[in-house]
Design an enzyme around this catalytic site. Structure first.
Site, PDB file in Angstrom:
ATOM      1  N   TYR A  57       0.741  -1.244   0.115  1.00 48.18           N
ATOM      2  CA  TYR A  57       0.084  -0.149   0.059  1.00 48.18           C
ATOM      3  C   TYR A  57       0.776   1.160   0.025  1.00 48.18           C
ATOM      4  CZ  TYR A  57      -2.943   3.982   1.592  1.00 48.18           C
ATOM      5  OH  TYR A  57      -3.571   4.904   1.725  1.00 48.18           O
ATOM      6  N   GLU A 104      -3.774   7.784  -3.813  1.00 47.71           N
ATOM      7  CA  GLU A 104      -3.686   6.369  -3.052  1.00 47.71           C
ATOM      8  C   GLU A 104      -3.363   5.530  -4.102  1.00 47.71           C
ATOM      9  OE1 GLU A 104      -6.302   4.682   0.786  1.00 47.71           O
ATOM     10  OE2 GLU A 104      -7.252   4.796  -1.095  1.00 47.71           O
TER      11      GLU A 104
END
Length: 388
Positions: A109, A197
């Protein structure tokens, strides 16, 4: 402002951030053509909507042949995709992103936001890729690595190195990750983003680091500097009343209640919604007409308010600082007459020329319900809406 995944990836490519080969399609036939151009023997068909959780909702499908690509695209295009972020009403899928399948060895991530407490951009990384970051934060906060970046210094190499070390990377992967993070910071800052993101950020078996997903949000107040980003706005993904409000520079956000709120100033809007809830009501929206609450602006605001069929009553709560209460009152009376407003209207005015404004309302011949305080106004509008 939000953009689609395929649009965020176009920005990523502009900054040298690796993304899978792919293309946009609005029909099953176009999806097949994109897959042919991409090549290979594995493709991913991804619904393009402004919501997360697409995979769980059936909006992301794997295809192992061109026929399957066309079939899967036909299933996704036109579907109403329901996820935890769309609400029960879901979102209509109008287009898909067709991408090459990757040989994934590991999922990570990586994300960036503005941290309000430190007034700095913060880059976050985690080994828990493919999992909602909120879930990781709740269950394993120690697995989220953070680098608070001084905007005066920029993305110094040690920020990226520290994050890459924390992810357990080494050798060529380490070098690629440092470059990847540096480029992501550049894209975030230069495009005035509020969110960037990548979940998941994947390491392939071939040793590449690629943004498998991409999400970007942008600061609306900075869009005048980025016409190329503003052009990416998709009104189909926004509430129609919010789109209409933008035409008149009104700050409007639709909510789930049935009491319309017209105020001037974001702080007053928040307070108004809070006190409505205290008295047992539910706000139907956040509508801030701002400091220039002219008669025309107020009329447009009223028109948007009553266009929502859920609105059973309207609360106008205005503080006359920059704007005069008599000017607002004229706008309210004019709007009520020209739009033939039939729902109850509770009005509370305070500040400059308050008495003149209240006099205009009382002599308008219309049945306004007036109040002297926020508490009284909230109580009356909840009653008018039939909630008490």
């Amino acid at each position: 402002m939000k953009v689609h995944e395929y649009q965020a990836k176009e920005i990523f490519k502009e900054y040298g951030i690796p993304v899978p080969k792919g293309g946009l399609a609005t029909t099953p036939e176009e999806a097949r053509k994109v897959a042919e151009e991409v090549g290979g023997d594995l493709w991913v068909v991804k619904a393009q909507v402004h919501a997360g959780g697409r995979g769980k909702g059936g909006g992301i499908k794997l295809a192992r042949s061109l026929d399957e690509v066309e079939k899967m695209a036909g299933q996704v295009i036109g579907m109403t995709l329901v996820t935890h972020q769309t609400g029960p009403e879901g979102k209509l899928v109008r287009k898909v992103l067709v991408e090459q399948g990757l040989n994934i060895a590991k999922e990570l991530y990586l994300g960036m936001v503005i941290d309000r407490s430190t007034e700095c951009p913060v880059m976050m990384a985690s080994t828990e890729g493919g999992v909602e970051i909120e879930e990781v934060a709740a269950k394993s906060p120690e697995k989220i690595l953070k680098a608070f970046i001084d905007p005066a210094l920029g993305m110094l190499p040690f920020y990226a190195r520290r994050l890459a070390f924390g992810l357990g990377l080494s050798g060529d992967l380490f070098k690629k990750a440092v470059k990847f993070m540096t480029n992501l910071y550049r894209a975030f800052m230069e495009k005035d983003a509020s969110l960037a993101e990548i979940n998941p950020l994947v390491i392939t078996k071939e040793g590449d680091i690629i943004a498998l997903d991409a999400k970007m949000n942008f600061d609306d107040d900075a869009l005048y500097r980025h016409p190329e980003v503003a052009a990416m706005r998709d009104p189909n993904e926004e509430d129609p009343l919010e789109v209409e409000a933008k035409k008149y520079n009104l700050n409007y956000i639709k909510l789930d209640g049935n009491i319309g709120c017209m105020v001037n100033g974001a702080g007053l809007a928040m307070s108004t919604m809070d006190i409505i809830k205290i008295y047992g009501g539910e706000p139907a929206n956040f509508l801030d007409v701002g400091g220039a609450a002219s008669a025309e602006r107020v009329e447009n605001a009223f028109r948007i308010l009553i266009s929502d069929p859920n609105v059973k009553a309207v609360l106008v709560n205005i503080f006359g600082g920059i704007v005069r209460c008599d000017r607002v009152a004229n706008g309210i009376a004019q709007a009520a007459k020209s739009l033939e407003v039939t729902v109850p209207m509770v009005v509370r005015l305070e500040g400059t020329n308050r008495d003149e404004g209240m006099g205009i309302l009382e002599n308008s011949g219309l049945s306004f319900i007036t109040a002297k305080s926020m508490a009284e106004a909230a109580e009356k509008v909840v009653q008018a809406a039939g909630l008490k």
